[in-house]
Design a protein around this motif. Structure first.
Motif, PDB file in Angstrom:
ATOM      1  N   ALA A 222      70.203  42.341  -2.563  1.00 23.42           N
ATOM      2  CA  ALA A 222      71.525  42.002  -3.089  1.00 23.42           C
ATOM      3  C   ALA A 222      71.471  40.742  -3.944  1.00 23.42           C
ATOM      4  N   SER A 223      70.758  39.719  -3.480  1.00 20.97           N
ATOM      5  CA  SER A 223      70.664  38.487  -4.266  1.00 20.97           C
ATOM      6  C   SER A 223      69.869  38.717  -5.538  1.00 20.97           C
ATOM      7  N   ALA A 224      68.871  39.613  -5.480  1.00 20.95           N
ATOM      8  CA  ALA A 224      68.089  39.922  -6.683  1.00 20.95           C
ATOM      9  C   ALA A 224      68.969  40.568  -7.750  1.00 20.95           C
ATOM     10  N   LYS A 225      69.867  41.446  -7.343  1.00 21.62           N
ATOM     11  CA  LYS A 225      70.756  42.084  -8.320  1.00 21.62           C
ATOM     12  C   LYS A 225      71.769  41.097  -8.879  1.00 21.62           C
ATOM     13  N   ARG A 226      72.216  40.171  -8.041  1.00 20.75           N
ATOM     14  CA  ARG A 226      73.128  39.147  -8.555  1.00 20.75           C
ATOM     15  C   ARG A 226      72.435  38.269  -9.597  1.00 20.75           C
ATOM     16  N   ALA A 230      73.541  38.032 -13.565  1.00 14.09           N
ATOM     17  CA  ALA A 230      73.865  36.750 -14.189  1.00 14.09           C
ATOM     18  C   ALA A 230      73.065  36.545 -15.468  1.00 14.09           C
ATOM     19  N   ASP A 231      71.852  37.082 -15.511  1.00  9.45           N
ATOM     20  CA  ASP A 231      71.000  36.921 -16.692  1.00  9.45           C
ATOM     21  C   ASP A 231      71.266  37.976 -17.754  1.00  9.45           C
ATOM     22  N   VAL A 232      71.465  39.216 -17.319  1.00  8.63           N
ATOM     23  CA  VAL A 232      71.653  40.341 -18.243  1.00  8.63           C
ATOM     24  C   VAL A 232      72.861  41.123 -17.754  1.00  8.63           C
ATOM     25  N   GLY A 233      74.028  40.706 -18.115  1.00  5.88           N
ATOM     26  CA  GLY A 233      75.249  41.273 -17.566  1.00  5.88           C
ATOM     27  C   GLY A 233      75.831  42.433 -18.336  1.00  5.88           C
ATOM     28  N   VAL A 234      75.047  43.044 -19.208  1.00  5.25           N
ATOM     29  CA  VAL A 234      75.539  44.181 -19.984  1.00  5.25           C
ATOM     30  C   VAL A 234      74.592  45.358 -19.782  1.00  5.25           C
ATOM     31  N   GLY A 235      75.103  46.563 -20.074  1.00  8.52           N
ATOM     32  CA  GLY A 235      74.266  47.752 -19.991  1.00  8.52           C
ATOM     33  C   GLY A 235      74.038  48.210 -18.561  1.00  8.52           C
ATOM     34  N   GLU A 236      73.164  49.206 -18.429  1.00 11.66           N
ATOM     35  CA  GLU A 236      72.837  49.768 -17.122  1.00 11.66           C
ATOM     36  C   GLU A 236      71.935  48.796 -16.354  1.00 11.66           C
ATOM     37  N   ILE A 237      72.354  48.412 -15.157  1.00 16.76           N
ATOM     38  CA  ILE A 237      71.591  47.444 -14.381  1.00 16.76           C
ATOM     39  C   ILE A 237      70.301  48.081 -13.879  1.00 16.76           C
ATOM     40  N   PHE A 238      69.210  47.315 -13.907  1.00 18.48           N
ATOM     41  CA  PHE A 238      67.938  47.785 -13.363  1.00 18.48           C
ATOM     42  C   PHE A 238      68.103  47.947 -11.859  1.00 18.48           C
ATOM     43  N   ALA A 239      67.689  49.095 -11.313  1.00 20.68           N
ATOM     44  CA  ALA A 239      68.055  49.462  -9.948  1.00 20.68           C
ATOM     45  C   ALA A 239      67.300  48.702  -8.872  1.00 20.68           C
ATOM     46  N   THR A 240      66.077  48.259  -9.160  1.00 15.24           N
ATOM     47  CA  THR A 240      65.234  47.736  -8.069  1.00 15.24           C
ATOM     48  C   THR A 240      64.599  46.390  -8.396  1.00 15.24           C
ATOM     49  N   LYS A 242      63.444  42.455  -7.832  1.00 15.67           N
ATOM     50  CA  LYS A 242      63.053  41.659  -6.665  1.00 15.67           C
ATOM     51  C   LYS A 242      63.478  40.208  -6.894  1.00 15.67           C
ATOM     52  N   PRO A 243      63.820  39.493  -5.832  1.00 15.39           N
ATOM     53  CA  PRO A 243      64.293  38.108  -5.991  1.00 15.39           C
ATOM     54  C   PRO A 243      63.203  37.203  -6.564  1.00 15.39           C
ATOM     55  N   VAL A 244      63.606  36.299  -7.440  1.00 16.93           N
ATOM     56  CA  VAL A 244      62.652  35.333  -7.983  1.00 16.93           C
ATOM     57  C   VAL A 244      62.082  34.474  -6.856  1.00 16.93           C
ATOM     58  N   LYS A 245      62.894  34.157  -5.849  1.00 17.45           N
ATOM     59  CA  LYS A 245      62.405  33.344  -4.725  1.00 17.45           C
ATOM     60  C   LYS A 245      61.270  34.038  -3.980  1.00 17.45           C
ATOM     61  N   LEU A 246      61.339  35.357  -3.856  1.00 13.66           N
ATOM     62  CA  LEU A 246      60.268  36.098  -3.199  1.00 13.66           C
ATOM     63  C   LEU A 246      58.968  35.968  -3.985  1.00 13.66           C
ATOM     64  N   LEU A 247      59.056  36.156  -5.298  1.00 13.49           N
ATOM     65  CA  LEU A 247      57.862  36.046  -6.134  1.00 13.49           C
ATOM     66  C   LEU A 247      57.352  34.614  -6.186  1.00 13.49           C
ATOM     67  N   ARG A 248      58.269  33.666  -6.131  1.00 16.84           N
ATOM     68  CA  ARG A 248      57.852  32.261  -6.159  1.00 16.84           C
ATOM     69  C   ARG A 248      57.000  31.940  -4.925  1.00 16.84           C
ATOM     70  N   ARG A 249      57.410  32.445  -3.766  1.00 20.20           N
ATOM     71  CA  ARG A 249      56.631  32.179  -2.556  1.00 20.20           C
ATOM     72  C   ARG A 249      55.252  32.834  -2.646  1.00 20.20           C
ATOM     73  N   ILE A 250      55.187  34.071  -3.098  1.00 22.26           N
ATOM     74  CA  ILE A 250      53.899  34.757  -3.227  1.00 22.26           C
ATOM     75  C   ILE A 250      52.969  33.985  -4.154  1.00 22.26           C
ATOM     76  N   ILE A 251      53.503  33.569  -5.299  1.00 19.58           N
ATOM     77  CA  ILE A 251      52.684  32.872  -6.285  1.00 19.58           C
ATOM     78  C   ILE A 251      52.241  31.509  -5.765  1.00 19.58           C
ATOM     79  N   GLU A 252      53.115  30.809  -5.063  1.00 18.75           N
ATOM     80  CA  GLU A 252      52.748  29.502  -4.507  1.00 18.75           C
ATOM     81  C   GLU A 252      51.626  29.638  -3.480  1.00 18.75           C
ATOM     82  N   LEU A 266      56.163  45.326 -14.449  1.00 17.92           N
ATOM     83  CA  LEU A 266      56.939  44.109 -14.690  1.00 17.92           C
ATOM     84  C   LEU A 266      58.426  44.292 -14.466  1.00 17.92           C
ATOM     85  N   GLY A 267      58.975  45.441 -14.816  1.00 19.43           N
ATOM     86  CA  GLY A 267      60.371  45.750 -14.518  1.00 19.43           C
ATOM     87  C   GLY A 267      61.348  44.700 -14.998  1.00 19.43           C
ATOM     88  N   SER A 268      62.081  44.087 -14.073  1.00 20.32           N
ATOM     89  CA  SER A 268      63.124  43.122 -14.432  1.00 20.32           C
ATOM     90  C   SER A 268      62.574  41.756 -14.799  1.00 20.32           C
TER      91      SER A 268
END
Length: 310
Positions: A222-226, A230-240, A242-252, A266-268
């Motif tokens: 839900a937070s990932a879609k929000r 907020a970044d791309v608020g037009v058109g068909e929303i990408f369905a799946t 992932k939260p930036v915070k999740l990727l940030r933890r993996i990368i760290e 790469l998706g969204s």
């Protein structure tokens, strides 16, 4: 390449606006196998690959990983809390995804990965000029203790204190006396309780990552879609996304500054955003031209992420 994060289609049987997620299990596994075989020789000897899946194919994904990388390359499986709401349409309400972690180093990868920050719950009740600290036990399990670790300590109130039953002191009496002189020992109950060792922030070792990642810490679907809206608020929303915070933890955990991160789905663009924020180099692949034009590029631009395309 130090990190490969794969978030492939989960084979949900659905047709999304940006991709078709309908394959037989055998076909799905073969596509994944082919992708992993290309990535394997590109992965650094101390690198890691993280495969993100849900219940539908995660067991097949694990088998393909074992086949391509070998069982000895398995490090761990992370459970990510992807939702907090309940879905009553199924026999069980799905709340989590799986992220399988593999490395050429296998379990030895723990020696090169980064731990999580260990800075919480610091206090300074005695106004130590060295700053905030956290107390840790001064006793350890007695099974491997030696005679010099069994003795009595006199508390500030004059009480003689022995280590708890089944335990011994972590240090010899000489070392304990030195710690007392250095103001490193904290006595509970106003000096009449148990001695504990004061650890200052610079002495606290990073924490080993847990295998359960709560949505409060790394976000959920839900937070990932929000974020995406907020970044791309037009058109068909990408369905799946992932939260930036999740990727940030993996990368760290998996990389250091300037390391190269690959996301072949790469998706969204969450991986690219997190990598850019953390000063990592990144390379992304997205098969859908519609996704790239409608979602990925607009979102990277909205987040000020510099990139070039072939």
């Amino acid at each position: 390449m130090r990190l490969a994060y794969l978030d492939p289609p989960f084979n949900t049987g659905e047709q999304f606006h940006h991709y078709d997620d309908r394959r037989s299990s055998d076909e799905w596994a073969q596509v994944l196998r082919d992708r992993l075989k290309v990535i394997k020789p590109l992965l650094a000897s101390d690198g890691s690959l993280w495969l993100h899946l849900d219940d539908r194919e995660q067991h097949h994904g694990r088998l393909v990983l074992d086949e391509v990388f070998g069982r000895g390359a398995f490090v761990s499986t992370i459970i990510w809390q992807k939702r907090t709401s309940r879905d009553n349409r199924r026999a069980f309400s799905p709340s989590h995804d799986y992220i399988h972690v593999y490395s050429p180093m296998g379990e030895s990868w723990k020696h090169v990965r980064n731990g999580l920050p260990n800075e919480g719950a610091l206090s300074n009740p005695d106004n130590d000029p060295r700053g905030g600290w956290r107390s840790v036990p001064l006793s350890v399990q007695a099974g491997h203790g030696v005679s010099s670790q069994f003795y009595e300590i006199e508390s500030p109130t004059g009480r003689l204190v022995s280590p708890p039953r089944g335990r011994c002191w972590a240090y010899s009496s000489q070392r304990m006396a030195q710690l007392e002189r250095e103001g490193r020992i904290y006595w509970t109950r106003g000096g009449d309780g148990t001695p504990r060792l004061k650890r200052f922030v610079e002495e606290l070792k990073p924490l080993a990552p847990s295998t359960i990642w709560a949505s409060d810490d790394v976000g959920d679907n839900a937070s990932a879609k929000r974020e995406l809206m907020a970044d791309v608020g037009v058109g068909e929303i990408f369905a799946t996304p992932k939260p930036v915070k999740l990727l940030r933890r993996i990368i760290e955990i998996a990389t250091d500054v300037d390391d190269l991160v690959l996301d072949p789905y790469l998706g969204s663009g969450s991986t690219a955003i997190a990598a850019s924020e953390l000063d990592r180099r990144w390379f992304g692949i997205e098969a859908s031209a519609v996704t790239v034009s409608e979602v990925t590029v607009p979102r990277l631009l909205a987040n000020g992420v510099a990139f070039s395309s072939p």
